[in-house]
Enzyme design. Structure first.
Site, PDB file in Angstrom:
ATOM      1  N   SER A  33       9.181  12.295  -2.348  1.00  7.62           N
ATOM      2  CA  SER A  33       8.636  10.929  -2.397  1.00  7.62           C
ATOM      3  C   SER A  33       9.606   9.914  -1.781  1.00  7.62           C
ATOM      4  O   SER A  33       9.204   8.805  -1.444  1.00  7.62           O
ATOM      5  CB  SER A  33       8.297  10.520  -3.836  1.00  7.62           C
ATOM      6  OG  SER A  33       9.461  10.554  -4.632  1.00  7.62           O
ATOM      7  N   THR A  78       0.802  -1.233   0.000  1.00  8.93           N
ATOM      8  CA  THR A  78       0.000   0.000   0.000  1.00  8.93           C
ATOM      9  C   THR A  78       0.835   1.284   0.000  1.00  8.93           C
ATOM     10  O   THR A  78       0.300   2.365  -0.162  1.00  8.93           O
ATOM     11  CB  THR A  78      -0.918   0.012   1.247  1.00  8.93           C
ATOM     12  OG1 THR A  78      -0.095  -0.273   2.382  1.00  8.93           O
ATOM     13  CG2 THR A  78      -2.020  -1.021   1.128  1.00  8.93           C
ATOM     14  N   GLY A  79       2.151   1.172   0.225  1.00  3.65           N
ATOM     15  CA  GLY A  79       3.003   2.352   0.386  1.00  3.65           C
ATOM     16  C   GLY A  79       3.484   2.934  -0.939  1.00  3.65           C
ATOM     17  O   GLY A  79       3.098   2.483  -2.025  1.00  3.65           O
ATOM     18  N   HIS A 116      16.164  12.134  -7.410  1.00  2.00           N
ATOM     19  CA  HIS A 116      17.246  12.624  -6.557  1.00  2.00           C
ATOM     20  C   HIS A 116      18.381  13.148  -7.445  1.00  2.00           C
ATOM     21  O   HIS A 116      18.891  12.426  -8.311  1.00  2.00           O
ATOM     22  CB  HIS A 116      17.797  11.499  -5.673  1.00  2.00           C
ATOM     23  CG  HIS A 116      16.846  11.025  -4.603  1.00  2.00           C
ATOM     24  ND1 HIS A 116      15.666  11.663  -4.307  1.00  2.00           N
ATOM     25  CD2 HIS A 116      16.937   9.975  -3.744  1.00  2.00           C
ATOM     26  CE1 HIS A 116      15.059  11.028  -3.317  1.00  2.00           C
ATOM     27  NE2 HIS A 116      15.801   9.998  -2.961  1.00  2.00           N
ATOM     28  N   CYS A 159      18.107   4.850  -1.996  1.00  2.00           N
ATOM     29  CA  CYS A 159      17.746   5.516  -3.254  1.00  2.00           C
ATOM     30  C   CYS A 159      18.745   6.594  -3.679  1.00  2.00           C
ATOM     31  O   CYS A 159      18.827   6.922  -4.863  1.00  2.00           O
ATOM     32  CB  CYS A 159      16.342   6.083  -3.167  1.00  2.00           C
ATOM     33  SG  CYS A 159      16.019   7.008  -1.661  1.00  2.00           S
ATOM     34  N   ASN A 170      13.998   8.103  -7.813  1.00  2.00           N
ATOM     35  CA  ASN A 170      14.161   7.432  -6.502  1.00  2.00           C
ATOM     36  C   ASN A 170      13.182   6.303  -6.256  1.00  2.00           C
ATOM     37  O   ASN A 170      13.526   5.342  -5.580  1.00  2.00           O
ATOM     38  CB  ASN A 170      14.070   8.457  -5.363  1.00  2.00           C
ATOM     39  CG  ASN A 170      12.823   9.297  -5.406  1.00  2.00           C
ATOM     40  OD1 ASN A 170      12.634  10.066  -6.345  1.00  2.00           O
ATOM     41  ND2 ASN A 170      11.966   9.149  -4.421  1.00  2.00           N
ATOM     42  N   VAL A 211       6.464   2.829  -2.388  1.00  2.00           N
ATOM     43  CA  VAL A 211       7.235   1.887  -3.208  1.00  2.00           C
ATOM     44  C   VAL A 211       6.345   0.707  -3.611  1.00  2.00           C
ATOM     45  O   VAL A 211       6.423   0.213  -4.748  1.00  2.00           O
ATOM     46  CB  VAL A 211       8.495   1.420  -2.453  1.00  2.00           C
ATOM     47  CG1 VAL A 211       9.270   0.395  -3.265  1.00  2.00           C
ATOM     48  CG2 VAL A 211       9.394   2.620  -2.123  1.00  2.00           C
TER      49      VAL A 211
HETATM   50  N1  LIG Z   1      10.285   6.069  -1.177  1.00  2.00           N
HETATM   51  C1  LIG Z   1      11.479   5.843  -1.727  1.00  2.00           C
HETATM   52  O1  LIG Z   1      11.931   6.565  -2.654  1.00  2.00           O
HETATM   53  C2  LIG Z   1      12.332   4.691  -1.252  1.00  2.00           C
HETATM   54  C3  LIG Z   1      13.484   4.408  -1.964  1.00  2.00           C
HETATM   55  C4  LIG Z   1      14.303   3.357  -1.564  1.00  2.00           C
HETATM   56  C5  LIG Z   1      13.945   2.597  -0.479  1.00  2.00           C
HETATM   57  N2  LIG Z   1      12.825   2.868   0.220  1.00  2.00           N
HETATM   58  C6  LIG Z   1      12.509   2.004   1.356  1.00  2.00           C
HETATM   59  O2  LIG Z   1      11.375   1.201   1.021  1.00  2.00           O
HETATM   60  C7  LIG Z   1      10.597   0.948   2.194  1.00  2.00           C
HETATM   61  C8  LIG Z   1       9.181   1.425   1.962  1.00  2.00           C
HETATM   62  O3  LIG Z   1       9.211   2.829   1.738  1.00  2.00           O
HETATM   63  P1  LIG Z   1       7.922   3.671   1.287  1.00  2.00           P
HETATM   64  O4  LIG Z   1       8.458   4.986   0.890  1.00  2.00           O
HETATM   65  O5  LIG Z   1       7.091   2.892   0.320  1.00  2.00           O
HETATM   66  O6  LIG Z   1       7.135   3.769   2.717  1.00  2.00           O
HETATM   67  P2  LIG Z   1       5.594   4.024   2.996  1.00  2.00           P
HETATM   68  O7  LIG Z   1       4.957   4.789   1.887  1.00  2.00           O
HETATM   69  O8  LIG Z   1       5.524   4.582   4.367  1.00  2.00           O
HETATM   70  O9  LIG Z   1       4.958   2.534   3.009  1.00  2.00           O
HETATM   71  C9  LIG Z   1       5.244   1.597   4.038  1.00  2.00           C
HETATM   72  C10 LIG Z   1       4.544   0.269   3.784  1.00  2.00           C
HETATM   73  O10 LIG Z   1       4.877  -0.620   4.872  1.00  2.00           O
HETATM   74  C11 LIG Z   1       3.656  -1.117   5.459  1.00  2.00           C
HETATM   75  N3  LIG Z   1       3.861  -1.328   6.900  1.00  2.00           N
HETATM   76  C12 LIG Z   1       4.179  -0.412   7.850  1.00  2.00           C
HETATM   77  N4  LIG Z   1       4.273  -0.997   9.064  1.00  2.00           N
HETATM   78  C13 LIG Z   1       4.014  -2.312   8.879  1.00  2.00           C
HETATM   79  C14 LIG Z   1       3.942  -3.439   9.745  1.00  2.00           C
HETATM   80  N5  LIG Z   1       4.175  -3.339  11.052  1.00  2.00           N
HETATM   81  N6  LIG Z   1       3.640  -4.649   9.213  1.00  2.00           N
HETATM   82  C15 LIG Z   1       3.398  -4.781   7.881  1.00  2.00           C
HETATM   83  N7  LIG Z   1       3.447  -3.747   7.006  1.00  2.00           N
HETATM   84  C16 LIG Z   1       3.752  -2.533   7.494  1.00  2.00           C
HETATM   85  C17 LIG Z   1       2.622  -0.034   5.198  1.00  2.00           C
HETATM   86  O11 LIG Z   1       1.320  -0.591   5.283  1.00  2.00           O
HETATM   87  P3  LIG Z   1       0.031   0.313   5.693  1.00  2.00           P
HETATM   88  O12 LIG Z   1      -0.358   1.131   4.497  1.00  2.00           O
HETATM   89  O13 LIG Z   1      -1.010  -0.726   6.024  1.00  2.00           O
HETATM   90  O14 LIG Z   1       0.414   1.159   6.860  1.00  2.00           O
HETATM   91  C18 LIG Z   1       3.024   0.369   3.756  1.00  2.00           C
HETATM   92  O15 LIG Z   1       2.488  -0.575   2.849  1.00  2.00           O
HETATM   93  C19 LIG Z   1      11.301   1.671   3.346  1.00  2.00           C
HETATM   94  O16 LIG Z   1      12.127   0.752   4.029  1.00  2.00           O
HETATM   95  C20 LIG Z   1      12.125   2.734   2.630  1.00  2.00           C
HETATM   96  O17 LIG Z   1      13.254   3.128   3.368  1.00  2.00           O
HETATM   97  C21 LIG Z   1      11.992   3.895  -0.142  1.00  2.00           C
END
Ligand SMILES: NC(=O)c1ccc[n+]([C@@H]2O[C@H](COP(=O)([O-])OP(=O)(O)OC[C@H]3O[C@@H](n4cnc5c(N)ncnc54)[C@H](OP(=O)(O)O)[C@@H]3O)[C@@H](O)[C@H]2O)c1
Length: 350
Positions: free
Chosen positions: A179, A13-14, A242, A149, A327, A16
């Site tokens: 993002s 749902t997040g 980025h 990223c 990113n 990524v």
């Molecule tokens: N955004 C970027 O550009 C980027 C780039 C490289 C790496 N990352 C890494 O990728 C990961 C995800 O990032 P994001 O930006 O997509 O974060 P995000 O938008 O905050 O999404 C987080 C996801 O994790 C789920 N989640 C949170 N707590 C949980 C739990 N206790 N059990 C199961 N699921 C859980 C959330 O579900 P709900 O919706 O149900 O809360 C959501 O689906 C992070 O580790 C981040 O550091 C991100």
């Protein structure tokens, strides 16, 4: 499902997770068969659990799929993981222990000695490190990670230079999109018209991951590359992409045209194997004096190329330049997808 390999998404749902859904929609090898997120989302249909934020439509098949709890029962072998790092630390080992191939975006296990940290174009051979993991030996499960990223764009630009001339020192200043902080991320009143000169742990991740990515795999472990990196990370009011200003000191002297050739000619296993998400040209040098720019250049190579520009002599080191990468595609979901494709091409996923 046809002949495609069923895949799961943890953290579907997040920010990524949504990119995974978008990139997998017409994938020739993989098809989304299972999605999970936190307890807030579990048991809901995807369209009710998630605020879809991408400019392409949410695929109808996915919209009506149920979000599962984040437990391995019923999950397919190949799992793309986009979890918060706290959740990843707890959940990813459970999936690996249950025999899943966890292809992770999170920072939790990137620097663990037996976990491959992989950019296929840079260090595809490191993938074999997964064979040293206890889960792999027990039941074929494992964790493979892609870099932070901002580290990925930097290292894609450095790798061709490291191969031809050796990189000794790097000074990098990032301008990172909002993002990158996930959703909802930084509050709009904090970032609009502003620059925030702090992203928690980001500088340490860039500095440590670069050495592992450019290091050598000796058959048992990774010997980190002998280079020092100093990173300054900033959040800027850009939606995606980025941008990084980089100065490098090389071990052997190089002329500008030799450096540009090293970037433009850089190809590797992902291109040789014609992996579906591999860009034709992983590093593109743009000679225009004012490029790359996030708004104009993040979609080059379908968001999977690093775009480099502004190569010029540096008064402190040897050369300086700018690099841009997407990113949430090259820096996250696209990077993991490419790792999943490499795993499949090399027989780790059947
Ligand atoms: N955004 C970027 O550009 C980027 C780039 C490289 C790496 N990352 C890494 O990728 C990961 C995800 O990032 P994001 O930006 O997509 O974060 P995000 O938008 O905050 O999404 C987080 C996801 O994790 C789920 N989640 C949170 N707590 C949980 C739990 N206790 N059990 C199961 N699921 C859980 C959330 O579900 P709900 O919706 O149900 O809360 C959501 O689906 C992070 O580790 C981040 O550091 C991100």
């Amino acid at each position: 499902m046809g002949n495609k390999i069923p895949v799961g998404i943890l953290g579907a749902t997040g920010t990524v997770g949504q990119r995974f859904i978008q990139l997998l929609e017409h994938h020739p090898w993989f098809e989304v068969a299972w999605m999970a997120a936190s307890d807030r989302s579990a048991e809901k249909v995807y369209t009710d659990a998630c605020k879809w934020r991408l400019s392409t439509s949410l695929p109808a098949r996915i919209a009506s799929m149920k979000v599962s709890p984040s437990v391995p029962d019923g999950a397919p072998k190949l799992i793309f993981a986009a979890l918060d790092s706290a959740a990843a630390s707890e959940l990813e080992p459970k999936f690996a222990a249950a025999g899943c191939a966890v292809v992770s975006n999170s920072s939790s296990f990137r620097m663990q000695e037996d976990v491959p940290l992989v950019i296929p174009e840079v260090n595809g051979d490191h993938i074999e490190l997964l064979k040293t993991q206890k889960w792999y030996k027990q039941n074929g499960g494992f964790i493979v990670t892609n870099p932070n990223c901002s580290a990925i764009g930097l290292v894609m630009a450095l790798a061709p230079l490291h191969r031809r001339f050796g990189v000794e020192k790097v000074f990098v200043v990032t301008m990172q999109a909002v993002s990158g902080a996930g959703y909802p991320g930084v509050a709009s009143l904090d970032i609009l018209g502003n620059v925030i000169p702090y992203i928690a742990s980001e500088e340490q991740k860039m500095e440590a991951e670069s050495g592992k990515l450019l290091g050598m795999f000796n058959g048992n472990k990774i010997i980190p590359a002998d280079l020092s990196v100093s990173a300054h990370c900033n959040r800027v009011p850009v939606e995606d992409g980025h941008t990084e200003s980089v100065s490098v000191k090389l071990r052997r002297s190089a002329k500008a045209d030799e450096i540009i050739s090293a970037w433009n000619e850089f190809r590797c296993i992902a291109q040789k194997l014609k992996l579906p998400s591999a860009p034709e040209q992983p590093v593109i040098y743009d000679p225009a004096p004012d490029r790359p720019q996030p708004r104009l250049d993040i979609h080059r190579g379908a968001g999977m190329s690093a775009v480099v520009g502004r190569l010029r002599p540096c008064n402190l080191f040897d050369w300086k330049f700018t690099v841009l990468s997407h990113n949430t595609i090259r820096g996250a979901a696209g990077a993991a997808l490419l790792n999943g494709e490499l795993l499949k091409a090399q027989g780790y996923i059947t």
